[in-house]
Enzyme design. Structure first.
Site, PDB file in Angstrom:
ATOM      1  N   ASP A 151      41.240  34.763  44.949  1.00 33.48           N
ATOM      2  CA  ASP A 151      42.000  34.375  44.033  1.00 33.48           C
ATOM      3  C   ASP A 151      42.970  35.585  43.852  1.00 33.48           C
ATOM      4  OD1 ASP A 151      40.559  36.098  42.979  1.00 33.48           O
ATOM      5  OD2 ASP A 151      40.697  34.700  41.256  1.00 33.48           O
ATOM      6  N   GLU A 164      40.676  40.421  37.664  1.00 28.06           N
ATOM      7  CA  GLU A 164      40.197  38.941  37.278  1.00 28.06           C
ATOM      8  C   GLU A 164      42.385  38.344  37.228  1.00 28.06           C
ATOM      9  OE1 GLU A 164      38.105  37.073  39.007  1.00 28.06           O
ATOM     10  OE2 GLU A 164      36.589  37.401  37.758  1.00 28.06           O
ATOM     11  N   HIS A 198      42.249  38.708  42.948  1.00 28.90           N
ATOM     12  CA  HIS A 198      41.522  39.552  42.736  1.00 28.90           C
ATOM     13  C   HIS A 198      41.383  41.047  43.764  1.00 28.90           C
ATOM     14  CE1 HIS A 198      37.418  38.247  42.855  1.00 28.90           C
ATOM     15  NE2 HIS A 198      36.984  39.005  42.923  1.00 28.90           N
ATOM     16  N   ASP A 219      32.975  48.837  40.769  1.00 27.89           N
ATOM     17  CA  ASP A 219      32.569  47.974  40.152  1.00 27.89           C
ATOM     18  C   ASP A 219      31.145  47.888  40.096  1.00 27.89           C
ATOM     19  OD1 ASP A 219      32.907  45.712  42.266  1.00 27.89           O
ATOM     20  OD2 ASP A 219      33.873  45.646  41.963  1.00 27.89           O
TER      21      ASP A 219
HETATM   22  C1  GLP Z   1      33.631  40.388  44.370  1.00 29.52           C
HETATM   23  C2  GLP Z   1      33.998  42.114  44.020  1.00 29.52           C
HETATM   24  C3  GLP Z   1      35.205  42.765  44.461  1.00 29.52           C
HETATM   25  C4  GLP Z   1      35.748  41.940  45.959  1.00 29.52           C
HETATM   26  C5  GLP Z   1      35.342  40.759  46.005  1.00 29.52           C
HETATM   27  C6  GLP Z   1      35.241  39.727  47.134  1.00 29.52           C
HETATM   28  O1  GLP Z   1      34.225  40.313  42.996  1.00 29.52           O
HETATM   29  N1  GLP Z   1      34.026  42.953  42.597  1.00 29.52           N
HETATM   30  O2  GLP Z   1      35.317  43.995  44.421  1.00 29.52           O
HETATM   31  O3  GLP Z   1      36.726  42.809  46.888  1.00 29.52           O
HETATM   32  O4  GLP Z   1      34.013  40.025  45.571  1.00 29.52           O
HETATM   33  O5  GLP Z   1      33.930  39.849  47.671  1.00 29.52           O
HETATM   34  P1  GLP Z   1      33.907  39.596  49.355  1.00 29.52           P
HETATM   35  O6  GLP Z   1      34.418  40.423  50.184  1.00 29.52           O
HETATM   36  O7  GLP Z   1      32.421  39.074  49.803  1.00 29.52           O
HETATM   37  O8  GLP Z   1      35.009  38.629  49.576  1.00 29.52           O
END
Ligand code: GLP
Length: 267
Positions: free
Chosen positions: A141, A148, A143, A72
């Protein structure tokens, strides 16, 4: 689904890095038949990237014949912005390994036609023969990528509006200023991830405990998009002890036992 529980984030990251390296080596990729790796950003994969860099520096792996597709990217922030996923990937991984620049694919959140950008990304993945291994992380959450809660479980790469929880969680990277967090992003779909031949998701820390419980102990539900992995034929969740806080004791024991039995019976 395989659930591999590690003592802490360090051992988890080492395990994931070794897993990726072994997969690439086993595939013995060539320019004609490259290994196609899907990649996430966020703090969860940081330890894995560090370990992969170490393994590269030790001469244990080359990424010359690896093609990557990132999950993403935010819409509307410059590629060289310190919080863009382009910048994140270069700084935390690509700048330190031997992957050719042309093998790196990241969605362009500044493309003049965002829908076309998403369609072309899907086409590119298809043309290359699909993704061999998609690494992922999740939000608190549940995702995956930027899919989402409420996302279609068969969604494809598209523009997505971020939900309040994600904007709040990611504001820590934008001086805790909610207004600075982009409100939309480009993301591969849940269906895009499910098409990968294998999916490996990193879930670590207390903050992810509720999400891990939903994926492991509850059913598939679009409000916890990562739960779709229950339908994947080759899905692995690599987690640490902290993330298992809300799992049933018997569930933890069950998955730990399976790993132990597998280890003991390996030739
Ligand atoms: C963002 C990204 C996700 C990632 C998430 C969690 O939303 N788009 O791909 O998994 O953050 O991030 P973290 O690993 O910093 O908790």
């Amino acid at each position: 689904m395989r659930i591999v529980i590690h003592k802490n984030y360090e051992t988890l990251s080492k395990w994931v890095a070794d897993y990726v390296v072994n997969k690439i080596k086993k595939a013995n990729p060539t320019p004609e038949e490259p290994f196609v790796l899907g990649l996430p950003t966020g703090s969860s994969p940081l330890g894995t990237y560090k370990e992969l860099i170490k393994l590269y520096e030790a001469g244990s792996i080359s990424f010359k014949n690896v093609i990557t597709f990132n999950m993403d990217e935010y819409v509307g922030i410059p590629e060289d912005h310190s919080q863009s996923y382009h910048y994140f990937m270069l700084k935390n991984f690509f700048d330190h390994i031997d992957i050719p620049k042309e093998n790196i694919n990241i969605l362009d959140g500044n493309a003049p036609d965002l829908e076309k950008e998403c369609l072309e990304y899907e086409e590119k993945i298809k043309d290359i023969g699909g993704i061999d291994l998609f690494l992922g992380g999740i939000g608190p959450d549940g995702h995956i990528a930027f899919n989402e809660p409420g996302s279609s479980l068969s969604s494809r790469t598209r523009v997505k509006t971020l939900c309040y929880d994600t904007i709040l969680a990611n504001s820590r990277f934008f001086n805790n200023d909610l207004h600075k967090v982009p409100k939309t992003a480009l993301t591969v779909g849940v269906g895009t991830i499910m098409d990968a031949r294998e999916v490996l998701v990193i879930i670590n820390g207390y903050k992810k405990a509720r999400a891990l419980k939903q994926v492991v102990n509850e059913g598939v539900n679009h409000m916890w998009t990562v739960s779709i992995l229950q339908f994947h034929q080759h899905a692995i969740i690599a987690c640490d002890d902290e993330a298992t806080m809300e799992l049933k004791v018997e569930t933890i024991k069950y998955f730990k036992d399976i790993e132990k039995i597998a280890l003991d019976t390996l030739p």
